[in-house]
Write an enzyme that holds these catalytic residues in place. Structure first.
Site, mmCIF file in Angstrom:
data_model
loop_
_atom_site.group_PDB
_atom_site.id
_atom_site.type_symbol
_atom_site.label_atom_id
_atom_site.label_comp_id
_atom_site.label_asym_id
_atom_site.label_seq_id
_atom_site.Cartn_x
_atom_site.Cartn_y
_atom_site.Cartn_z
ATOM 1 N N HIS A 181 0.884 -1.255 -0.046
ATOM 2 C CA HIS A 181 0.085 0.122 0.067
ATOM 3 C C HIS A 181 0.918 1.333 0.205
ATOM 4 O O HIS A 181 0.336 2.307 -0.339
ATOM 5 C CB HIS A 181 -1.050 0.131 1.043
ATOM 6 C CG HIS A 181 -0.520 0.431 2.400
ATOM 7 N ND1 HIS A 181 0.010 -0.652 3.441
ATOM 8 C CD2 HIS A 181 -0.081 1.362 3.155
ATOM 9 C CE1 HIS A 181 0.369 0.111 4.311
ATOM 10 N NE2 HIS A 181 0.364 1.037 4.461
ATOM 11 N N ASP A 215 0.414 -7.509 1.579
ATOM 12 C CA ASP A 215 0.614 -6.159 1.713
ATOM 13 C C ASP A 215 2.169 -5.992 1.868
ATOM 14 O O ASP A 215 2.704 -5.169 2.370
ATOM 15 C CB ASP A 215 0.086 -5.666 2.888
ATOM 16 C CG ASP A 215 0.091 -3.950 2.971
ATOM 17 O OD1 ASP A 215 0.254 -3.539 1.793
ATOM 18 O OD2 ASP A 215 0.072 -3.440 3.978
ATOM 19 N N SER A 295 4.667 2.449 8.028
ATOM 20 C CA SER A 295 4.239 1.303 6.983
ATOM 21 C C SER A 295 5.624 1.008 6.340
ATOM 22 O O SER A 295 6.167 1.857 5.478
ATOM 23 C CB SER A 295 3.218 1.905 5.782
ATOM 24 O OG SER A 295 2.070 1.566 6.554
#
Length: 448
Positions: A181, A215, A295
């Protein structure tokens, strides 16, 4: 109920079927209505890539929707437009979350933030983590000093969209692991990628491969050499209570270090912005402060070895229908275990795509008392012909209550338990059929 490749509904989940999973949900209802080995790669040696490489175009955009407020990213990335916040469902009533793309775009909000105004924030130059006073250094100090040089800040821009996240160096010539992402700008599409290393050097980079279902993504820095690869630990040996140090670039602040402990292992976590892009993680939970922009960064142990790739946080859902809110760390963060991350990274470098284990059933959360709100296993709704589940004799109506010695109380937990294994692994399922309980041995299939 829906196929896993198209995202589970509130009471259903497809375990291991093909597709691009990741979803967003409303604030969670009680567990009963929620749908909620690979050999160790790591040890103490630097991560080594496979001999073959393949530069392939990035995967088609998908929308994990982990936005939130935004602010100008560090130069040379353009200013960021506001984006929507994603959510996460973890089997605990009242919690939702968004994964952590930040710097250019904040995340972790519990509700959609369409039209939220941009928020200005200063850019932060890279700075090294050094031990200046050994006599007062803590475990976190030593861990950060070892691991921080292997953590980078990633800037992505595509048209009017831009954002930033973090990454972990895999090889000295510039392969870097991050979240899917991050490089897809929450589904807006892969654009220009630049990476700033811990010493402040800025590199152009290309996307080698992405795997939305886990992810994870790998990028390659152009003309890089002499980088410091991270050391990966065996995540199967991580224990609750172990020291956990998070390193990344929350809100674009490179080389930020926070510490805490491992709060849980094998935590089944559903993330995504819609039912069409659900991702189920078999996560390490930590209370180390993780915020938008962390992230893709590293969660390391007390020895500075990577135990996980930070991917999502939980936030408390707003109680007012239709209201909007946004927040960062509340002490509930999630990381993809290092063993899984390394396996996927090696496949992405070699082939530009990754495989995952495949059971071949559609399931939903079962409960003894449908009014109790307490899950009692994963009830199989359908079995796909020719799959591992069919070969093992599983039937519609069977209720899976354990995978190996791991209890299963919801369909999400069954998916996470299967995802924690590698294709070809043999697992033992505990299955309740009518009034009888038995064990079934299954050799997991593979799908990409």
């Amino acid at each position: 109920m829906s196929e896993y490749g198209t995202g589970p509904g509130a009471d259903d989940a497809q375990v291991g079927s093909p597709g691009t999973p990741r979803q967003q949900t409303a604030p969670m209802p009680p567990a009963a209505t929620t749908t909620p080995a690979q050999p160790a790669y790591g040890g103490h040696a630097p991560w080594m890539p496979p001999q073959t490489q393949a530069n392939v175009p990035p995967s088609p955009p998908y929308y994990p929707g982990y936005g939130g407020h935004s602010f100008p990213a560090p130069e040379p990335v353009p200013a960021v437009a506001p984006r929507r916040a994603g959510r996460l469902r973890i089997g605990v009533a009242g919690l939702v979350a968004g994964a952590l793309i930040g710097g250019g775009a904040g995340a972790g909000a519990a509700v959609l933030l369409d039209g939220s105004p941009a928020t200005a924030a200063p850019s932060a130059s890279a700075q090294s983590v050094t031990i200046k006073n050994p006599e007062t250094a803590t475990t976190a100090t030593a861990a950060a000093a070892k691991a921080a040089p292997s953590v980078v800040t990633i800037y992505v821009s595509s048209g009017s969209n831009s954002g930033s996240g973090s990454g972990v160096v895999l090889t000295d010539d510039g392969y870097v692991l991050t979240n899917n992402h991050v490089v897809t700008l929450e589904g807006a599409g892969t654009g220009t990628v630049q990476v700033r290393t811990a010493d402040g050097t800025l590199y152009d980079a290309t996307v080698v491969g992405t795997d939305p279902s886990s992810d994870l993504a790998v990028v390659k820095l152009k003309d890089a050499s002499g980088l410091k690869p991270a050391t990966f630990a065996n995540s199967d040996k991580v224990q609750v209570g172990d020291i956990a140090v998070a390193i990344g670039a929350p809100l674009g602040l490179s080389n930020t270090v926070t510490d805490g402990i491992v709060s849980a292992t094998g935590r089944a976590v559903e993330t995504g912005s819609s039912q069409d892009d659900a991702t189920v993680l078999d996560a390490i939970q930590t209370d180390a402060a993780i915020n938008p922009g962390n992230s893709g960064g590293a969660l390391v142990n007390g020895a500075g070895e990577v135990i996980g790739i930070n991917s999502a946080i939980a936030t408390v859902a707003s109680q007012a229908p239709g209201s909007q809110s946004q927040s960062g760390n509340i002490g509930v963060g999630f990381a993809i275990p290092s063993n899984t991350a390394q396996r996927i990274a090696k496949e992405l470098i070699a082939d530009g795509k990754a495989t995952r284990s495949f059971l071949g059933v559609s399931s939903r959360t079962a409960a003894d008392d449908q009014n109790s709100g307490v899950g009692d296993g994963a009830e199989i709704v359908s079995v796909q012909p020719g799959t591992a589940a069919a070969d093992a004799g599983l039937q519609a109506g069977d209720v899976v209550t354990a995978v190996g010695d791991r209890p299963v109380t919801t369909s999400t937990e069954l998916t996470a338990a299967v995802r924690s294994k590698a294709p070809g692994d043999k697992v033992t399922l505990t299955v309740r059929r009518g009034s009888d309980t038995k064990t079934v041995d299954v050799t997991l299939g593979s799908t990409s």
